[in-house]
Design a protein around this motif. Structure first.
Motif, short mmCIF file in Angstrom:
data_model
loop_
_atom_site.label_atom_id
_atom_site.label_comp_id
_atom_site.label_asym_id
_atom_site.label_seq_id
_atom_site.Cartn_x
_atom_site.Cartn_y
_atom_site.Cartn_z
N GLY A 41 0.83 -1.20 0.00
CA GLY A 41 0.00 0.00 0.00
C GLY A 41 0.85 1.24 0.00
N TYR A 42 0.22 2.35 0.33
CA TYR A 42 0.88 3.66 0.33
C TYR A 42 0.59 4.33 1.66
N GLY A 43 1.60 4.65 2.44
CA GLY A 43 1.37 5.32 3.73
C GLY A 43 0.37 4.54 4.57
N GLN A 46 -3.71 0.67 2.98
CA GLN A 46 -3.34 -0.66 2.47
C GLN A 46 -4.19 -0.96 1.25
N VAL A 47 -3.54 -1.36 0.16
CA VAL A 47 -4.24 -1.59 -1.10
C VAL A 47 -4.34 -3.08 -1.42
N LEU A 48 -3.25 -3.81 -1.28
CA LEU A 48 -3.25 -5.25 -1.60
C LEU A 48 -3.39 -6.06 -0.31
N GLY A 52 -9.75 -6.09 -13.83
CA GLY A 52 -10.50 -5.72 -12.63
C GLY A 52 -10.91 -4.27 -12.70
N SER A 53 -11.80 -3.89 -11.79
CA SER A 53 -12.38 -2.55 -11.82
C SER A 53 -11.32 -1.49 -11.48
N ASN A 54 -11.67 -0.23 -11.73
CA ASN A 54 -10.77 0.87 -11.37
C ASN A 54 -10.49 0.85 -9.88
N GLY A 55 -9.23 1.05 -9.54
CA GLY A 55 -8.87 1.12 -8.12
C GLY A 55 -8.76 -0.25 -7.45
N ALA A 56 -8.85 -1.32 -8.23
CA ALA A 56 -8.78 -2.67 -7.63
C ALA A 56 -7.40 -2.98 -7.07
N GLY A 57 -6.37 -2.29 -7.59
CA GLY A 57 -5.02 -2.52 -7.09
C GLY A 57 -4.08 -3.14 -8.11
N LYS A 58 -4.47 -3.12 -9.38
CA LYS A 58 -3.65 -3.77 -10.42
C LYS A 58 -2.29 -3.08 -10.57
N THR A 59 -2.34 -1.73 -10.66
CA THR A 59 -1.09 -0.98 -10.79
C THR A 59 -0.21 -1.17 -9.55
N THR A 60 -0.84 -1.19 -8.40
CA THR A 60 -0.09 -1.38 -7.15
C THR A 60 0.60 -2.74 -7.16
N LEU A 61 -0.08 -3.76 -7.65
CA LEU A 61 0.52 -5.09 -7.73
C LEU A 61 1.73 -5.08 -8.68
N MET A 62 1.56 -4.44 -9.83
CA MET A 62 2.68 -4.37 -10.79
C MET A 62 3.88 -3.66 -10.15
N ARG A 63 3.59 -2.59 -9.42
CA ARG A 63 4.68 -1.83 -8.77
C ARG A 63 5.38 -2.67 -7.71
N ALA A 64 4.61 -3.46 -6.97
CA ALA A 64 5.23 -4.28 -5.93
C ALA A 64 6.09 -5.39 -6.56
N PRO A 120 5.23 1.07 -17.54
CA PRO A 120 4.27 1.59 -16.56
C PRO A 120 3.02 2.19 -17.18
N GLU A 121 1.99 2.32 -16.35
CA GLU A 121 0.76 2.99 -16.76
C GLU A 121 1.13 4.41 -17.21
N GLY A 122 0.58 4.85 -18.34
CA GLY A 122 0.86 6.20 -18.82
C GLY A 122 2.21 6.32 -19.50
N ASP A 163 1.42 -2.28 -18.00
CA ASP A 163 0.27 -1.75 -17.27
C ASP A 163 -0.56 -0.89 -18.21
N GLU A 164 -1.77 -1.34 -18.50
CA GLU A 164 -2.71 -0.66 -19.40
C GLU A 164 -2.16 -0.60 -20.82
N LEU A 165 -2.27 -1.73 -21.49
CA LEU A 165 -1.77 -1.83 -22.86
C LEU A 165 -2.52 -0.90 -23.81
P1 ATP Z 1 -6.87 1.87 -12.31
O1 ATP Z 1 -7.38 0.96 -13.35
O2 ATP Z 1 -7.84 2.95 -11.94
O3 ATP Z 1 -5.46 2.35 -12.52
P2 ATP Z 1 -5.84 -0.08 -10.43
O4 ATP Z 1 -6.55 -1.39 -10.28
O5 ATP Z 1 -4.58 -0.05 -11.19
O6 ATP Z 1 -6.86 0.98 -10.97
P3 ATP Z 1 -4.33 1.15 -8.33
O7 ATP Z 1 -3.86 2.26 -9.21
O8 ATP Z 1 -3.39 0.11 -7.90
O9 ATP Z 1 -5.60 0.45 -8.96
O10 ATP Z 1 -4.99 1.85 -7.06
C1 ATP Z 1 -5.51 1.09 -5.96
C2 ATP Z 1 -5.84 2.04 -4.82
O11 ATP Z 1 -4.63 2.64 -4.35
C3 ATP Z 1 -6.77 3.19 -5.20
O12 ATP Z 1 -7.69 3.35 -4.15
C4 ATP Z 1 -5.84 4.36 -5.31
O13 ATP Z 1 -6.51 5.54 -4.94
C5 ATP Z 1 -4.76 4.05 -4.31
N1 ATP Z 1 -3.46 4.62 -4.71
C6 ATP Z 1 -2.84 4.42 -5.89
N2 ATP Z 1 -1.65 5.09 -5.92
C7 ATP Z 1 -1.54 5.72 -4.73
C8 ATP Z 1 -0.55 6.59 -4.14
N3 ATP Z 1 0.58 6.89 -4.81
N4 ATP Z 1 -0.79 7.03 -2.90
C9 ATP Z 1 -1.91 6.70 -2.23
N5 ATP Z 1 -2.88 5.91 -2.72
C10 ATP Z 1 -2.71 5.42 -3.96
#
Ligand code: ATP
Length: 240
Positions: free
Chosen positions: A14-16, A19-21, A38-50, A86-88, A164-166
């Motif tokens: 997670g971040y600070g 907790q995201v995953l 998965g839906s927006n905000g599900a944590g996919k990007t966070t998983l890739m970053r970890a 990465p995304e973007g 991330d996000e092809l």
């Molecule tokens: P999306 O398709 O919208 O990119 P995602 O599945 O990739 O969604 P993440 O980007 O991993 O999801 O975000 C998961 C959660 O973590 C969201 O609630 C988001 O607000 C939060 N989050 C993402 N990046 C940060 C950050 N740098 N600091 C704090 N919270 C974050």
């Protein structure tokens, strides 16, 4: 079943204070394309970053080709063979396309000749990048930037490419072209883990799929199984 290349087990991150995953389990068999949807905000990007070491794990493990990469630095993950698109895209916008590609090879120690050969391989794979090689990367179209980001990742000679996000923001014809290129790379032995918001595209490209919701993997299986699953069809494919 092919040997497991990437094994994520019980991962928390997670971040600070957020907790995201929450105990994510995911595997990429060697030589396969796996998608993560998965839906927006599900944590996919966070998983890739970890996985690529951009954020730390708070629990659980990341194993790759028999190595424990839990909490490894991004440099160590790359040296082990994991490249992250990465995304973007995150290109160096004010640097030339050619220099962006060379940045992808910055950890390599196999010599200028080998890097030059791979640069040529990238230009053969994406001819538009050859034409644009002297141009600032930030001035290219979205599709060209995605090609440049993928080629930059490949310049690290990875065994596993994380994307991330092809397709985000790209025209369908460009997405088809990118998918064909990824299939060709996969036939040459590259394993790929791709986050893709268009679930039909994702299931068409990948052999296996994982579905995430609110920081957990809620479903996984072969792409064919998920395509036939009524819940997936209703939630993501617009039909039942
Ligand atoms: P999306 O398709 O919208 O990119 P995602 O599945 O990739 O969604 P993440 O980007 O991993 O999801 O975000 C998961 C959660 O973590 C969201 O609630 C988001 O607000 C939060 N989050 C993402 N990046 C940060 C950050 N740098 N600091 C704090 N919270 C974050």
């Amino acid at each position: 079943m092919a040997e497991t290349l990437l094994k994520v087990a019980g991962l928390h991150a997670g971040y600070g204070d957020v907790q995201v995953l929450w105990g994510v389990n995911l595997e990429v068999p060697r030589g396969e394309i796996v998608c993560l949807v998965g839906s927006n905000g599900a944590g996919k990007t966070t998983l890739m970053r970890a996985i690529s070491g951009l954020i730390p794990a708070r629990g659980g493990t990341v194993g790759f080709a028999g190595e424990n990469l839990t909490n490894a630095s991004p440099e160590r993950a790359l040296a082990a063979g994991i490249a992250h698109v990465p995304e973007g895209r995150r290109l160096f916008a004010a640097m030339s396309v050619r220099d962006n590609l060379l940045m992808g090879a910055y950890l390599r120690r196999d010599g200028a000749q080998a890097v030059a050969e791979d640069l040529e391989r990238m230009f053969a794979m994406f001819p538009i990048l050859r034409q644009r090689q002297g141009q600032d990367a930030g001035t290219m179209s979205g599709g060209e930037q995605q090609m440049c980001a993928i080629a930059r990742g490949l310049m690290g000679r990875p065994r596993l490419l994380l994307i991330d996000e092809l397709s985000l923001g790209l025209a369908p014809a460009i997405v088809d072209q990118l998918c064909d290129t990824l299939r060709a790379l996969n036939r040459e032995g590259l394993s790929i883990l791709v986050v893709e918001q268009d679930v039909a595209t994702a299931l068409d490209l990948a052999s296996h799929a994982f579905v995430m919701d609110t920081g957990r993997v809620t479903r996984s299986g072969s792409s064919a199984e998920l395509r036939d699953d009524p819940a997936i069809r209703e939630a993501y494919l617009g039909s039942i």
